[in-house]
Enzyme design. Sequence first.
Site, PDB file in Angstrom:
ATOM      1  N   ARG A   2       2.838  26.433 -23.049  1.00 38.19           N
ATOM      2  CA  ARG A   2       2.541  25.287 -23.901  1.00 38.19           C
ATOM      3  C   ARG A   2       1.330  25.600 -24.771  1.00 38.19           C
ATOM      4  NH1 ARG A   2       3.014  20.273 -19.568  1.00 38.19           N
ATOM      5  NH2 ARG A   2       5.182  20.655 -18.975  1.00 38.19           N
TER       6      ARG A   2
ATOM      7  N   HIS B 179       5.093  15.676 -21.310  1.00 40.40           N
ATOM      8  CA  HIS B 179       4.457  14.405 -21.657  1.00 40.40           C
ATOM      9  C   HIS B 179       3.374  14.560 -22.713  1.00 40.40           C
ATOM     10  CE1 HIS B 179       2.272  16.492 -18.547  1.00 40.40           C
ATOM     11  NE2 HIS B 179       1.194  15.806 -18.846  1.00 40.40           N
TER      12      HIS B 179
ATOM     13  N   ASP C 100       9.100   9.968 -19.854  1.00 45.90           N
ATOM     14  CA  ASP C 100       8.191  10.731 -20.706  1.00 45.90           C
ATOM     15  C   ASP C 100       8.929  11.539 -21.754  1.00 45.90           C
ATOM     16  OD1 ASP C 100       9.283  12.640 -18.974  1.00 45.90           O
ATOM     17  OD2 ASP C 100       7.488  13.889 -19.068  1.00 45.90           O
TER      18      ASP C 100
ATOM     19  N   ASP D 239      10.151  14.625 -22.072  1.00 47.78           N
ATOM     20  CA  ASP D 239      11.363  15.391 -21.786  1.00 47.78           C
ATOM     21  C   ASP D 239      12.216  14.760 -20.694  1.00 47.78           C
ATOM     22  OD1 ASP D 239       9.529  16.012 -19.751  1.00 47.78           O
ATOM     23  OD2 ASP D 239      10.346  18.013 -19.457  1.00 47.78           O
TER      24      ASP D 239
ATOM     25  N   ASP E 135      11.544  13.850 -17.466  1.00 47.76           N
ATOM     26  CA  ASP E 135      11.468  14.193 -16.046  1.00 47.76           C
ATOM     27  C   ASP E 135      10.443  13.365 -15.275  1.00 47.76           C
ATOM     28  OD1 ASP E 135       9.137  15.357 -16.992  1.00 47.76           O
ATOM     29  OD2 ASP E 135       9.609  17.390 -16.319  1.00 47.76           O
ATOM     30  N   ARG E 136       9.728  12.472 -15.951  1.00 48.92           N
ATOM     31  CA  ARG E 136       8.764  11.617 -15.258  1.00 48.92           C
ATOM     32  C   ARG E 136       9.170  10.159 -15.371  1.00 48.92           C
ATOM     33  NH1 ARG E 136       3.095  14.467 -15.333  1.00 48.92           N
ATOM     34  NH2 ARG E 136       3.722  16.598 -15.832  1.00 48.92           N
TER      35      ARG E 136
ATOM     36  N   GLU F  92       5.912  14.155  -6.965  1.00 44.41           N
ATOM     37  CA  GLU F  92       4.544  14.506  -7.324  1.00 44.41           C
ATOM     38  C   GLU F  92       3.820  13.256  -7.806  1.00 44.41           C
ATOM     39  OE1 GLU F  92       4.718  19.077  -8.743  1.00 44.41           O
ATOM     40  OE2 GLU F  92       5.211  17.617 -10.278  1.00 44.41           O
ATOM     41  N   GLU F  93       2.512  13.227  -7.587  1.00 42.04           N
ATOM     42  CA  GLU F  93       1.720  12.066  -7.997  1.00 42.04           C
ATOM     43  C   GLU F  93       1.699  11.883  -9.509  1.00 42.04           C
ATOM     44  OE1 GLU F  93      -1.132  12.659  -9.921  1.00 42.04           O
ATOM     45  OE2 GLU F  93      -0.659  14.789  -9.792  1.00 42.04           O
TER      46      GLU F  93
ATOM     47  N   LYS G 206      12.432  17.444 -11.539  1.00 41.65           N
ATOM     48  CA  LYS G 206      12.160  16.021 -11.386  1.00 41.65           C
ATOM     49  C   LYS G 206      12.962  15.258 -12.431  1.00 41.65           C
ATOM     50  CE  LYS G 206       7.627  16.761 -13.640  1.00 41.65           C
ATOM     51  NZ  LYS G 206       7.457  18.203 -13.457  1.00 41.65           N
TER      52      LYS G 206
ATOM     53  N   ARG H  67      -8.815  17.300 -12.696  1.00 42.99           N
ATOM     54  CA  ARG H  67      -8.165  16.174 -12.040  1.00 42.99           C
ATOM     55  C   ARG H  67      -8.788  15.972 -10.662  1.00 42.99           C
ATOM     56  NH1 ARG H  67      -2.017  17.058 -14.335  1.00 42.99           N
ATOM     57  NH2 ARG H  67      -2.432  15.908 -16.249  1.00 42.99           N
TER      58      ARG H  67
END
Length: 542
Positions: A21, A113, A276, A278, A280-281, A362-363, A375, A495
């Site tokens: 990315r 995202h 999001d 793509d 997957d979230r 995942e969180e 996901k 994070r």
Amino acid sequence: MIRTVSTQAYPDQKPGTSGLRKKVRVFQQPHYAENFIQSVFDAIEGKTGATLVIGGDGRFLNREVIQVAIRMAAANGFGRVVVGRGGILSTPAASNMIRIREALGGLVLSASHNPGGPDEDFGIKYNIANGGPAPEKVTEAIYARTRDIAEYRTVDAPDIDLDAPGEVQVAGMAVEVVDPVADYADLMERLFDFAAIAQAVDGGFRMAFDAMSAVTGPYAHEILERRLGFPAGTVRNGTPLPDFGGHHPDPNLVHAAELYELMMGPDAPDFGAASDGDGDRNLVIGRGRFVTPSDSLAMLAANAHLAPGYASGLKGIARSMPTSAAADRVAAELGIPAYETPTGWKFFGNLLDAGMATICGEESAGTGSDHVREKDGLWAVLLWLNILAATGKSVDQIAREHWARFGRNYYARHDYEGVETERADALMAALRASLPSLPGRSFGPLTVEAADEFAYEDPTDGSVSRNQGSRVLFRGGSRVVFRLSGTGTSGATLRVYLERYEPAGGDLDRDTPDMLRDITAAAEEIAGIERHTGRTAPDVVT
């Protein structure tokens, strides 16, 4: 005719947790995208005559790089490319397409995202034959190749019409433009009780889905409005745009604030959700009740048997290390294994392939199952809808009853974005050095029980991944985790994950910031975030 083009290696093409990315301007440098794609092709075996899936989230530069990749695939010996109409394939739909077409793999063009547009982000990820992200041994081989690449192969051929379904030839290679939605929607209809959900809709059940002007718009229109019967307008921002309409397509309470306000308002529908860039979230909000991704994973796992595709039970539950331990408590009661992996969906792939886990999460708002190897945002939304339809309960009821049964893991993630890389690295280095001295020390009312740098040994192949985040565990089940994210394109994102466990029968419906105040203060004292970064508060709290 195959044409070999001389090039020079770029030093910055190391794939992160989800591929390469960078800013669009970086990808627009001469031969930059070509170098990385050729490095992918050089690192994999079995290309001759094989099928390659290509698709993306529709962001700026998507169509141009797809045309480049098609020509390069032809020059590298692939027999067929399957590409989504308009260049569109959500990440979970791409995973499904790779699997049902028995493809060698696929190129997923997305920065997930992250924002899109000429001054924003782009990405390329390679998924392997199981439909999942390339494991570390493959990404390491790709990176090694990017450092010494001197040429790439392509063919001289005109662009194909990405908007015209059907099959064409490019230098003797078949290119098939397919409906990006149909196969995925059919899979969802096999997993979930669409009739029960449609009956709830007929009975007045209302929802709002924000596609964030990103890839899930076409999927949500087909599944939610056409197949399930939700009225037109249920799907908002449903047309994928190259710049996502100027939105940041990250389904959290900051970037989906309008949806949150609707769901907390007086005329809120029964259910609110978002996905999001793509696809997957996911973000899940009931009327008056936000559900954290960690809690959503646990609640979905506890109720998955209500959906036809999971009626026979779960084989195991897997979560990334920073994700709260709420799902572990569900696994314990169900008598199934719970796995704790590093961040990155690729770590779930081996567990899913081996039949050791059924649901993973995942969180960072990613949840999925063994139906694909990514996901899947809409999958999570549909499982929630199935549970709500089967029980007749509200999201708030589901949450309260879950906490009363399992206890509650109060949880938040604090993101410090765009931190100077040198400062972020210095913070993490000092933190790691301090870990051995922390056990036994007290920070306010909290006493450190253990502290370590998380390492993971894959139970399927014995591979070991080290330095996956610093953990400080307090007596009583609370903890704080620190790690640098691999999803950004500039600077570093620190994070900090804060978690406090409150057992069943305890204080289960307090404001999360209040319940985490002591842990937040301890995190600052332990890591010296302000001292190292100059930041007095996080940029995003989720």
